[in-house]
Design an enzyme around this catalytic site. Structure first.
Site, PDB file in Angstrom:
ATOM      1  N   SER A 152      43.293  45.539  36.598  1.00 12.36           N
ATOM      2  CA  SER A 152      42.005  45.825  37.237  1.00 12.36           C
ATOM      3  C   SER A 152      41.387  47.061  36.588  1.00 12.36           C
ATOM      4  O   SER A 152      42.113  47.922  36.071  1.00 12.36           O
ATOM      5  CB  SER A 152      42.228  46.105  38.728  1.00 12.36           C
ATOM      6  OG  SER A 152      41.035  46.583  39.323  1.00 12.36           O
ATOM      7  N   TYR A 165      46.168  51.163  45.551  1.00 12.35           N
ATOM      8  CA  TYR A 165      45.724  50.057  44.691  1.00 12.35           C
ATOM      9  C   TYR A 165      45.584  50.527  43.238  1.00 12.35           C
ATOM     10  O   TYR A 165      46.033  49.836  42.316  1.00 12.35           O
ATOM     11  CB  TYR A 165      44.407  49.459  45.209  1.00 12.35           C
ATOM     12  CG  TYR A 165      43.987  48.223  44.433  1.00 12.35           C
ATOM     13  CD1 TYR A 165      44.799  47.090  44.416  1.00 12.35           C
ATOM     14  CD2 TYR A 165      42.803  48.206  43.703  1.00 12.35           C
ATOM     15  CE1 TYR A 165      44.432  45.954  43.696  1.00 12.35           C
ATOM     16  CE2 TYR A 165      42.422  47.073  42.984  1.00 12.35           C
ATOM     17  CZ  TYR A 165      43.236  45.957  42.978  1.00 12.35           C
ATOM     18  OH  TYR A 165      42.874  44.837  42.254  1.00 12.35           O
TER      19      TYR A 165
HETATM   20  N1  LIG Z   1      37.987  40.374  42.693  1.00 11.91           N
HETATM   21  C1  LIG Z   1      38.024  41.540  42.096  1.00 11.91           C
HETATM   22  O1  LIG Z   1      37.055  42.336  42.164  1.00 11.91           O
HETATM   23  C2  LIG Z   1      39.222  41.920  41.278  1.00 11.91           C
HETATM   24  C3  LIG Z   1      39.042  42.873  40.278  1.00 11.91           C
HETATM   25  C4  LIG Z   1      40.125  43.252  39.508  1.00 11.91           C
HETATM   26  C5  LIG Z   1      41.363  42.679  39.719  1.00 11.91           C
HETATM   27  N2  LIG Z   1      41.526  41.758  40.703  1.00 11.91           N
HETATM   28  C6  LIG Z   1      42.872  41.183  40.828  1.00 11.91           C
HETATM   29  O2  LIG Z   1      42.786  39.813  40.539  1.00 11.91           O
HETATM   30  C7  LIG Z   1      43.869  39.105  41.158  1.00 11.91           C
HETATM   31  C8  LIG Z   1      43.306  37.891  41.885  1.00 11.91           C
HETATM   32  O3  LIG Z   1      42.440  38.323  42.911  1.00 11.91           O
HETATM   33  P1  LIG Z   1      41.106  37.556  43.296  1.00 11.91           P
HETATM   34  O4  LIG Z   1      39.979  38.473  43.020  1.00 11.91           O
HETATM   35  O5  LIG Z   1      41.084  36.199  42.731  1.00 11.91           O
HETATM   36  O6  LIG Z   1      41.274  37.562  44.902  1.00 11.91           O
HETATM   37  P2  LIG Z   1      41.635  36.398  45.952  1.00 11.91           P
HETATM   38  O7  LIG Z   1      40.578  35.366  45.928  1.00 11.91           O
HETATM   39  O8  LIG Z   1      41.944  37.110  47.212  1.00 11.91           O
HETATM   40  O9  LIG Z   1      42.970  35.771  45.351  1.00 11.91           O
HETATM   41  C9  LIG Z   1      44.220  36.407  45.457  1.00 11.91           C
HETATM   42  C10 LIG Z   1      45.300  35.370  45.203  1.00 11.91           C
HETATM   43  O10 LIG Z   1      46.570  36.023  45.201  1.00 11.91           O
HETATM   44  C11 LIG Z   1      47.427  35.312  46.073  1.00 11.91           C
HETATM   45  N3  LIG Z   1      48.427  36.197  46.641  1.00 11.91           N
HETATM   46  C12 LIG Z   1      48.241  37.370  47.272  1.00 11.91           C
HETATM   47  N4  LIG Z   1      49.409  37.879  47.669  1.00 11.91           N
HETATM   48  C13 LIG Z   1      50.364  36.980  47.281  1.00 11.91           C
HETATM   49  C14 LIG Z   1      51.759  36.916  47.415  1.00 11.91           C
HETATM   50  N5  LIG Z   1      52.445  37.867  48.064  1.00 11.91           N
HETATM   51  N6  LIG Z   1      52.419  35.876  46.876  1.00 11.91           N
HETATM   52  C15 LIG Z   1      51.750  34.901  46.260  1.00 11.91           C
HETATM   53  N7  LIG Z   1      50.431  34.882  46.110  1.00 11.91           N
HETATM   54  C16 LIG Z   1      49.739  35.924  46.617  1.00 11.91           C
HETATM   55  C17 LIG Z   1      46.507  34.705  47.135  1.00 11.91           C
HETATM   56  O11 LIG Z   1      47.111  33.533  47.673  1.00 11.91           O
HETATM   57  P3  LIG Z   1      47.760  33.373  49.130  1.00 11.91           P
HETATM   58  O12 LIG Z   1      47.063  34.326  50.054  1.00 11.91           O
HETATM   59  O13 LIG Z   1      47.527  31.932  49.453  1.00 11.91           O
HETATM   60  O14 LIG Z   1      49.202  33.696  48.919  1.00 11.91           O
HETATM   61  C18 LIG Z   1      45.327  34.296  46.265  1.00 11.91           C
HETATM   62  O15 LIG Z   1      45.561  33.056  45.665  1.00 11.91           O
HETATM   63  C19 LIG Z   1      44.560  40.130  42.053  1.00 11.91           C
HETATM   64  O16 LIG Z   1      45.698  40.607  41.379  1.00 11.91           O
HETATM   65  C20 LIG Z   1      43.527  41.235  42.202  1.00 11.91           C
HETATM   66  O17 LIG Z   1      44.111  42.475  42.466  1.00 11.91           O
HETATM   67  C21 LIG Z   1      40.475  41.363  41.479  1.00 11.91           C
END
Ligand SMILES: NC(=O)c1ccc[n+]([C@@H]2O[C@H](COP(=O)([O-])OP(=O)(O)OC[C@H]3O[C@@H](n4cnc5c(N)ncnc54)[C@H](OP(=O)(O)O)[C@@H]3O)[C@@H](O)[C@H]2O)c1
Length: 266
Positions: A152, A165
């Site tokens: 991130s 975070y």
């Molecule tokens: N959106 C942003 O602005 C942003 C920016 C930079 C980085 N990120 C990173 O990108 C990644 C994906 O996030 P996203 O933005 O796509 O958000 P999201 O839509 O909330 O997706 C998060 C995913 O991670 C899974 N997850 C969370 N905890 C888990 C666990 N303990 N075991 C297995 N699966 C788990 C969730 O599935 P379940 O709840 O079904 O398990 C979901 O599929 C994350 O690592 C996040 O930190 C996001």
């Protein structure tokens, strides 16, 4: 020459929403074979069906909680069975995408909750370590394979309320760099893709279901979409096998730094 993803096994954690779900679609379009994990099975079922429609040679899902070693081990045992099926022509894992994770809360250190801190370190840091350790025996040497971790912009900076975070994503970045050293000479690529502001369920999770608070973050600006990030993941994995994209920081044009986002008048 571009590395073909057709019929290659791709494992995506956190595939039930956001980047992971979108990645299932675009890797599916490339004709890959998908192994998808997350905790929400009903969501995984839909994502898997959509990936098949998009063109995936195969797509399978299994429950996965990356915060628990037994869950990771059960998932990898299931994945190994799929990959090493005698009917499978390619019996290796070519792409591991460590995407599962997220942020929980935006409290200052003084107000921080143990449960939030533990969840963030467990999923974003220990989850990447556990998954990588378990999957490494399936990843072939000198065959264009990739480990792609999702970091991130938060791992490159700090902001108030972001201590755990930012620490977790800085940890992910250092794990990626360490793996690059440890796999030196193995012909296995290691990358981190580090997005800035992206509209997924990320903020809804961070704000514990407060949709109005989550929506405010994206008001008047054009964030990255899950599809933008998914396309980048396919690009990283499909570079010629001698090309390693070490670290990729990707932000919307409207975001110059975390907390400095251009907003049009609504
Ligand atoms: N959106 C942003 O602005 C942003 C920016 C930079 C980085 N990120 C990173 O990108 C990644 C994906 O996030 P996203 O933005 O796509 O958000 P999201 O839509 O909330 O997706 C998060 C995913 O991670 C899974 N997850 C969370 N905890 C888990 C666990 N303990 N075991 C297995 N699966 C788990 C969730 O599935 P379940 O709840 O079904 O398990 C979901 O599929 C994350 O690592 C996040 O930190 C996001």
């Amino acid at each position: 020459m571009k590395f073909s993803l057709k019929n290659k096994w791709i494992l995506i954690t956190g595939a039930s929403s956001g980047f992971g779900a979108a990645a299932a679609g675009v890797f599916g379009r490339e004709g890959a074979k998908l192994l998808l994990g997350a905790r929400r099975i009903d969501r995984l079922q839909k994502v898997t069906a959509e990936a098949r429609k998009a063109g995936a040679a195969e797509a399978h899902f299994h429950e996965l909680d990356v915060t628990k070693t037994p869950s990771v081990e059960t998932f990898i045992a299931w994945a190994t069975e799929k990959i090493q099926n005698p009917k499978s022509k390619i019996r290796n894992l070519h792409v591991l995408i460590n995407n599962a994770g997220g942020a929980h809360g935006l409290d200052t250190v003084a107000e921080g909750k143990d449960a939030d801190w533990e969840e963030m370190i467990q999923s974003n840091v220990l989850g990447v370590l556990r998954m990588t350790r378990a999957a490494l025996p399936l990843i072939p040497r000198d065959a264009g394979a990739s480990i792609i971790n999702i970091g991130s912009a938060a791992g490159h900076t700090v902001y108030e309320g972001g201590a755990a975070y930012c620490a977790a994503k800085a940890g992910e970045l250092q794990i990626t760099r360490t793996l690059r050293h440890e796999l030196f000479g193995a012909g296995i690529r290691v990358s981190t893709v580090d997005p800035g502001l992206a509209e997924t369920e990320f903020s809804l999770v961070r704000f514990k279901g407060d949709a109005a608070r989550a929506a405010k973050l994206y008001a008047g600006t054009i964030p990255l979409s899950a599809a933008d990030v998914a396309e980048i993941l396919v690009w990283v994995a499909s570079r010629p096998p001698h090309v390693n994209i070490d670290e990729l920081l990707v932000k919307p044009v409207d975001q110059v730094a975390v907390g400095k986002v251009f907003r049009r008048k609504l």
